[in-house]
Write a protein that holds these residues in place. Structure first.
Motif, PDB file in Angstrom:
ATOM      1  N   ASN A 100       0.738  -1.148   0.095  1.00 22.40           N
ATOM      2  CA  ASN A 100      -0.040  -0.015   0.041  1.00 22.40           C
ATOM      3  C   ASN A 100       1.074   1.151   0.034  1.00 22.40           C
ATOM      4  N   ILE A 101       1.930   1.340   0.977  1.00 19.07           N
ATOM      5  CA  ILE A 101       3.062   2.472   1.030  1.00 19.07           C
ATOM      6  C   ILE A 101       3.948   2.486  -0.023  1.00 19.07           C
ATOM      7  N   ARG A 102       4.069   1.350  -0.632  1.00 24.30           N
ATOM      8  CA  ARG A 102       4.940   1.327  -1.819  1.00 24.30           C
ATOM      9  C   ARG A 102       4.310   1.839  -3.243  1.00 24.30           C
ATOM     10  N   PHE A 103       2.924   1.435  -3.150  1.00 24.87           N
ATOM     11  CA  PHE A 103       2.464   2.058  -4.530  1.00 24.87           C
ATOM     12  C   PHE A 103       2.124   3.294  -4.255  1.00 24.87           C
ATOM     13  N   LEU A 104       1.606   3.710  -3.128  1.00 23.66           N
ATOM     14  CA  LEU A 104       1.306   5.281  -2.714  1.00 23.66           C
ATOM     15  C   LEU A 104       2.250   6.114  -3.078  1.00 23.66           C
ATOM     16  N   CYS A 105       3.587   5.792  -2.500  1.00 18.96           N
ATOM     17  CA  CYS A 105       4.828   6.616  -2.630  1.00 18.96           C
ATOM     18  C   CYS A 105       5.135   6.577  -3.875  1.00 18.96           C
ATOM     19  N   ASP A 106       5.141   5.611  -4.758  1.00 16.57           N
ATOM     20  CA  ASP A 106       5.671   5.713  -6.130  1.00 16.57           C
ATOM     21  C   ASP A 106       4.702   6.734  -6.919  1.00 16.57           C
ATOM     22  N   GLU A 107       3.488   6.968  -6.640  1.00 20.22           N
ATOM     23  CA  GLU A 107       2.657   8.015  -7.414  1.00 20.22           C
ATOM     24  C   GLU A 107       3.165   9.335  -6.746  1.00 20.22           C
ATOM     25  N   LEU A 108       3.605   9.413  -5.521  1.00 19.87           N
ATOM     26  CA  LEU A 108       3.719  10.474  -4.638  1.00 19.87           C
ATOM     27  C   LEU A 108       5.087  11.066  -5.267  1.00 19.87           C
ATOM     28  N   ILE A 109       5.968  10.086  -5.384  1.00 19.70           N
ATOM     29  CA  ILE A 109       7.374  10.696  -6.014  1.00 19.70           C
ATOM     30  C   ILE A 109       6.922  11.433  -7.546  1.00 19.70           C
ATOM     31  N   ALA A 110       6.319  10.739  -8.216  1.00 21.36           N
ATOM     32  CA  ALA A 110       5.921  11.386  -9.566  1.00 21.36           C
ATOM     33  C   ALA A 110       5.168  12.610  -9.423  1.00 21.36           C
ATOM     34  N   LYS A 111       4.168  12.747  -8.703  1.00 16.76           N
ATOM     35  CA  LYS A 111       3.500  13.866  -8.444  1.00 16.76           C
ATOM     36  C   LYS A 111       4.224  14.887  -7.640  1.00 16.76           C
ATOM     37  N   THR A 112       5.246  14.689  -6.784  1.00 11.59           N
ATOM     38  CA  THR A 112       6.176  15.617  -6.124  1.00 11.59           C
ATOM     39  C   THR A 112       6.882  16.233  -7.450  1.00 11.59           C
ATOM     40  N   PHE A 113       7.497  15.550  -8.103  1.00 19.44           N
ATOM     41  CA  PHE A 113       8.532  15.849  -9.116  1.00 19.44           C
ATOM     42  C   PHE A 113       7.471  16.738 -10.127  1.00 19.44           C
ATOM     43  N   LEU A 114       6.357  16.441 -10.529  1.00 22.22           N
ATOM     44  CA  LEU A 114       5.438  17.270 -11.644  1.00 22.22           C
ATOM     45  C   LEU A 114       5.226  18.452 -10.914  1.00 22.22           C
ATOM     46  N   ALA A 115       4.667  18.475  -9.819  1.00 20.26           N
ATOM     47  CA  ALA A 115       4.460  19.924  -8.760  1.00 20.26           C
ATOM     48  C   ALA A 115       5.824  20.799  -8.951  1.00 20.26           C
ATOM     49  N   SER A 116       6.806  20.182  -8.711  1.00 23.50           N
ATOM     50  CA  SER A 116       8.125  21.035  -8.721  1.00 23.50           C
ATOM     51  C   SER A 116       8.187  21.747 -10.093  1.00 23.50           C
ATOM     52  N   THR A 117       7.876  21.180 -10.983  1.00 27.27           N
ATOM     53  CA  THR A 117       8.175  21.591 -12.471  1.00 27.27           C
ATOM     54  C   THR A 117       7.150  22.609 -12.730  1.00 27.27           C
ATOM     55  N   LYS A 118       6.246  23.014 -11.868  1.00 29.12           N
ATOM     56  CA  LYS A 118       5.076  23.979 -12.302  1.00 29.12           C
ATOM     57  C   LYS A 118       5.287  25.416 -11.470  1.00 29.12           C
ATOM     58  N   SER A 119       4.663  26.418 -11.851  1.00 22.61           N
ATOM     59  CA  SER A 119       4.721  27.442 -11.085  1.00 22.61           C
ATOM     60  C   SER A 119       3.406  28.363 -11.068  1.00 22.61           C
ATOM     61  N   GLY A 120       3.600  29.152  -9.993  1.00 28.74           N
ATOM     62  CA  GLY A 120       2.282  30.193  -9.829  1.00 28.74           C
ATOM     63  C   GLY A 120       1.377  29.248  -9.108  1.00 28.74           C
ATOM     64  N   GLU A 121      -0.237  29.619  -9.725  1.00 28.02           N
ATOM     65  CA  GLU A 121      -1.069  29.023  -9.265  1.00 28.02           C
ATOM     66  C   GLU A 121      -1.466  27.408  -9.374  1.00 28.02           C
ATOM     67  N   ASP A 122      -0.902  27.061 -10.746  1.00 26.10           N
ATOM     68  CA  ASP A 122      -0.678  25.687 -11.004  1.00 26.10           C
ATOM     69  C   ASP A 122       0.007  24.913  -9.994  1.00 26.10           C
ATOM     70  N   LYS A 123       1.165  25.673  -9.323  1.00 25.34           N
ATOM     71  CA  LYS A 123       2.011  24.897  -8.738  1.00 25.34           C
ATOM     72  C   LYS A 123       1.119  24.591  -7.285  1.00 25.34           C
ATOM     73  N   LYS A 124       0.766  25.761  -6.715  1.00 25.31           N
ATOM     74  CA  LYS A 124      -0.031  25.594  -5.626  1.00 25.31           C
ATOM     75  C   LYS A 124      -1.093  24.772  -5.569  1.00 25.31           C
ATOM     76  N   ALA A 125      -1.889  24.821  -6.651  1.00 24.19           N
ATOM     77  CA  ALA A 125      -3.028  23.566  -6.912  1.00 24.19           C
ATOM     78  C   ALA A 125      -2.681  22.338  -6.753  1.00 24.19           C
ATOM     79  N   GLU A 126      -1.521  22.088  -7.475  1.00 26.95           N
ATOM     80  CA  GLU A 126      -1.027  20.589  -7.411  1.00 26.95           C
ATOM     81  C   GLU A 126      -0.446  20.046  -6.037  1.00 26.95           C
ATOM     82  N   ILE A 127       0.119  21.072  -5.446  1.00 26.51           N
ATOM     83  CA  ILE A 127       0.696  20.627  -4.162  1.00 26.51           C
ATOM     84  C   ILE A 127      -0.333  20.595  -3.267  1.00 26.51           C
ATOM     85  N   SER A 128      -1.400  21.252  -2.998  1.00 23.42           N
ATOM     86  CA  SER A 128      -2.584  21.193  -2.289  1.00 23.42           C
ATOM     87  C   SER A 128      -3.491  20.113  -2.469  1.00 23.42           C
TER      88      SER A 128
END
Ligand SMILES: N[C@@H](CCC(=O)N[C@@H](CS)C(=O)NCC(=O)O)C(=O)O
Length: 208
Positions: A100-128
Motif C-alpha cells: 500500500n505504501i510502496r504504490f502510494l509513494c511511487d505515485e507521490l514521487i511522480a506527483k512531487t516531481f510534477l508539482a516542482s516543475t510547475k509555477s504560480g497558481e498551477d503549482k499551488k493547486a497541484e501541491i494542495s
C-alpha cells in the motif's frame, strides 16, 4: 538467467527508479548504471530509447544481456528476486500494507516531481490537491516509528524515504511542516551502514 552484467538505466536523480538502486545496494549486488541527465536528455529520447531494443521503451529500464525489461515495479520485483531479498516484501497480511505504501509513494514521487516543475497558481493547486494530503497520511503512518512495519526495514521504508527525500529537495518549503516527523525517519534510514556508504559514494545520483 545468464551471468551477464546488469545495466540499470534511469535519470541521474533519486526519483521513481531510486528504490531499485537501493535494493541492489542493500544486497551489495553488482549493477552498472546508465544515468541520463536532464541537460543530456537527448541521449535517452533521441538515441537509447530507439536503439536499445526495449520492447516498451521507458525509464527506468533494466538490461541483462538479451533480457530487457521496463516498468519500475516490474524491475523492483526482478531486483528483489535476483538479490534474494524477498523479506523486504514482508509476510502475511503485512505484505499488502507494505505494498500500500510502496504504490502510494511511487505515485507521490511522480506527483512531487510534477508539482516542482510547475509555477504560480498551477503549482499551488497541484501541491494542495495531490501532494500535501498524501504526505499527511504518510506522516500519520510513520508517527514516531523508526521503520513503518514490525520495527524492521521493508520496501515501505525504501519507498517512503525516496518520496520524502524528493519532497525535501524539490518542494523544500512544503517539507518544513513535516520536518518533525520526517527528519528522524530520514536520519534513521540514512544511518543504515550500507545506505550511508552508498550515499557517500559516487554511485548515488543525489539532487543538486
Ligand atoms: N509506469 C512507468 C512510468 C515510467 C515513467 O513515467 N518514466 C519517466 C521518469 S519517472 C520518464 O521520464 N520516462 C522516459 C520516457 O517517457 O521516455 C514506470 O513505473 O516505470
Amino acid at each position: 538467467m545468464s551471468q551477464q552484467n546488469i545495466i540499470l538505466g534511469y535519470w541521474a536523480f533519486p526519483l521513481r527508479g531510486q528504490p531499485i538502486r537501493y535494493i541492489f545496494e542493500l544486497a551489495q549486488y553488482p549493477y552498472q548504471q546508465t544515468n541520463y541527465t536532464f541537460e543530456g536528455a537527448k541521449d535517452w529520447f533521441e538515441k537509447d530509447k530507439k536503439e536499445l531494443g526495449l520492447d516498451f521503451p521507458n525509464l527506468p529500464y533494466l538490461i541483462q544481456g538479451d533480457f530487457k525489461i521496463t516498468e519500475s515495479q516490474n524491475i523492483v520485483n526482478f531486483a528483489l528476486d535476483v538479490t534474494k531479498q524477498h523479506h523486504l516484501l514482508g509476510a502475511g497480511l503485512i505484505r499488502f500494507k507494505i505494498d500500500n505504501i510502496r504504490f502510494l509513494c511511487d505515485e507521490l514521487i511522480a506527483k512531487t516531481f510534477l508539482a516542482s516543475t510547475k509555477s504560480g497558481e498551477d503549482k499551488k493547486a497541484e501541491i494542495s490537491s495531490s501532494v500535501v494530503p498524501k504526505f499527511k497520511s504518510l506522516q500519520t503512518a510513520i508517527g514516531n516509528k523508526k521503520y513503518l512495519f514490525e520495527n524492521k526495514l521493508t520496501l515501505a521504508d525504501v519507498y517512503a524515504y525516496t518520496a520524502i527525500n524528493a519532497l525535501k529537495h524539490l518542494l523544500s518549503d512544503e517539507y518544513k511542516q513535516f520536518a518533525q516527523t520526517f527528519d528522524p525517519f530520514m536520519k534513521n534510514f540514512e544511518e543504515i551502514p550500507l545506505i550511508k556508504a552508498y550515499h557517500n559514494s559516487n554511485r548515488y545520483p543525489k539532487f543538486g
